[in-house]
Design an enzyme around this catalytic site. Structure first.
Site, mmCIF file in Angstrom:
data_model
loop_
_atom_site.group_PDB
_atom_site.id
_atom_site.type_symbol
_atom_site.label_atom_id
_atom_site.label_comp_id
_atom_site.label_asym_id
_atom_site.label_seq_id
_atom_site.Cartn_x
_atom_site.Cartn_y
_atom_site.Cartn_z
ATOM 1 N N SER A 181 0.816 -1.210 0.000
ATOM 2 C CA SER A 181 0.000 0.000 0.000
ATOM 3 C C SER A 181 0.853 1.265 0.000
ATOM 4 O O SER A 181 1.680 1.437 -0.893
ATOM 5 C CB SER A 181 -0.958 -0.055 1.182
ATOM 6 N N LYS A 185 4.196 2.141 -2.375
ATOM 7 C CA LYS A 185 4.622 3.344 -3.106
ATOM 8 C C LYS A 185 6.106 3.585 -2.819
ATOM 9 O O LYS A 185 6.905 3.851 -3.727
ATOM 10 C CB LYS A 185 3.792 4.560 -2.678
ATOM 11 N N TRP A 272 -9.833 0.491 -5.298
ATOM 12 C CA TRP A 272 -9.252 1.798 -4.909
ATOM 13 C C TRP A 272 -7.816 1.925 -5.451
ATOM 14 O O TRP A 272 -7.362 3.009 -5.787
ATOM 15 C CB TRP A 272 -9.276 1.887 -3.376
ATOM 16 N N HIS A 308 -7.880 -5.436 0.233
ATOM 17 C CA HIS A 308 -6.621 -4.725 0.437
ATOM 18 C C HIS A 308 -5.971 -5.224 1.732
ATOM 19 O O HIS A 308 -6.442 -4.911 2.837
ATOM 20 C CB HIS A 308 -6.973 -3.239 0.551
HETATM 21 C C1 GTR Z 1 -5.365 4.674 1.722
HETATM 22 C C2 GTR Z 1 -4.758 5.470 0.608
HETATM 23 C C3 GTR Z 1 -4.049 4.553 -0.343
HETATM 24 C C4 GTR Z 1 -3.185 3.540 0.346
HETATM 25 C C5 GTR Z 1 -3.743 3.089 1.667
HETATM 26 C C6 GTR Z 1 -2.765 2.403 2.615
HETATM 27 O O1 GTR Z 1 -6.125 5.424 2.584
HETATM 28 O O2 GTR Z 1 -5.812 6.153 -0.023
HETATM 29 O O3 GTR Z 1 -3.325 5.311 -1.293
HETATM 30 O O4 GTR Z 1 -1.897 4.017 0.499
HETATM 31 O O5 GTR Z 1 -4.295 4.115 2.408
HETATM 32 O O6 GTR Z 1 -1.596 2.750 2.712
HETATM 33 O O7 GTR Z 1 -3.225 1.522 3.316
#
Ligand code: GTR
Length: 329
Positions: A181, A185, A272, A308
């Site tokens: 997540s 990045k 997402w 996720h």
């Molecule tokens: C979310 C964000 C994502 C992702 C995620 C995470 O809220 O919108 O880009 O990075 O968090 O890190 O779990």
């Protein structure tokens, strides 16, 4: 290229027609990395090898667990946990990974990682909790400077490489960057900037990772810059409503990993993170692997059912990827 799934095309070119491998290495790749720094992620501090102290060592289920203190200069001391295969006969291929919940929390419960399975298959895992590197809140004084969070986390990753290269039990040619997540990045950015990573796994990295800024599904640039203003620099915010004007999209960052292996892993319910857009960008980046003589099997996609998260099923895919690209021991 304007009919790619999950992307409002067209995409900027990664390199001009006729570019040679040499021109890519010496000119285009550095130019792209500079643009990503200036227009999106912000600076990284100068490289600085960490000082290292071993704190403790204890046996686990099939592995030896070592706790190490890395003194990383600007970001202060962090606690690194290394798990090593018990029956090691040669330096181990190693996952270098950032985690969300703290090193000890990874051994049980919902965030548990597959340490025993990895060790059984000859892998070491070295991990640091990301907030020990740089806090994930916009009020953190670090972000009053030219630095932003994703870039600092990526910088921390590279300090883990500095350390790993000094550890005789680890195979310095088989260091695999892994993060989930927002840490995906940072993983992609670290892997793009730092060629000492032999392979890169940005897991469900989404917008600001492997997903397109020009995305049509999931999180928009405007949304991410508003919810997390400390992740990217001020220049990136200027593109909130005009992503088509960015001189790059994330296929250019993926290309900076070439010809090293990469796995983009995703989950079906995680729209997402715009997995369609991510996979389209990976396809768009493939010519860079071809230019540099990298085999197509080095570029991998993985999709599982569900949400996720970083699950044992994902670990199975990470280990299988490492086997496939011959980074297992
Ligand atoms: C979310 C964000 C994502 C992702 C995620 C995470 O809220 O919108 O880009 O990075 O968090 O890190 O779990």
């Amino acid at each position: 290229m304007d009919d790619l799934k999950g992307i409002a095309g067209p995409l900027p070119e990664i390199f001009a027609k006729g570019t040679t491998a040499e021109q890519w290495r010496t000119k285009r790749r550095p130019e792209l990395l500079k643009q990503f720094t200036e227009l999106m992620y912000g600076e990284a501090p100068p490289a600085e090898a960490p000082k290292v102290t071993v704190v403790s060592e204890k046996p686990g289920d099939g592995f030896l667990q070592r706790t190490i203190r890395l003194h990383t200069g600007i970001l202060g001391p962090v606690s690194l946990q290394l798990t090593l295969p018990l029956k090691q006969t040669k330096p181990a291929p190693t996952f270098l990974a950032l985690n969300f919940t703290g090193n000890e929390s990874l051994h049980s419960g919902p965030t548990a990682w597959s340490f025993s399975e990895a060790a059984r298959r000859g892998f070491a895992i070295a991990t640091v909790c990301y907030e020990e590197l740089a806090a994930d809140r916009k009020e953190c004084p670090l972000y009053e400077s030219k630095y932003r969070a994703v870039s600092l986390w990526a910088w921390g990753f590279s300090r883990m490489v500095d350390w790993a290269l000094t550890v005789p039990e680890l195979d310095s040619k088989k260091l695999i960057a892994l993060g989930h997540s927002r840490l995906g990045k940072a993983t992609l950015l670290a892997g793009a900037r730092d060629e000492r990573f032999a392979a890169v796994i940005p897991h469900q990295s989404g917008t600001g990772g492997a997903a397109p800024s020009r995305g049509t599904i999931g999180e928009s640039v405007q949304r991410i810059n508003t919810a997390f203003p400390h992740w990217f620099n001020d220049a990136y915010k200027k593109y909130n409503e005009r992503t088509a004007d960015l001189p790059f999209d994330q296929h250019c960052l993926l290309a900076c990993v070439a010809p090293r292996p990469i796995l983009l892993s995703n989950a079906q319910e995680d729209t997402w993170a715009n997995y369609d857009g991510q996979f389209s960008l990976l396809d768009a980046a493939l010519p860079t692997w071809k230019l540099l003589g990298g085999e197509e099997k080095l570029v991998q996609k993985f999709m599982r059912p569900g949400k996720h998260a970083l699950t044992p099923e994902d670990w199975t895919a990470f280990l299988a990827f490492a086997d496939k690209i011959q980074l297992s021991s």
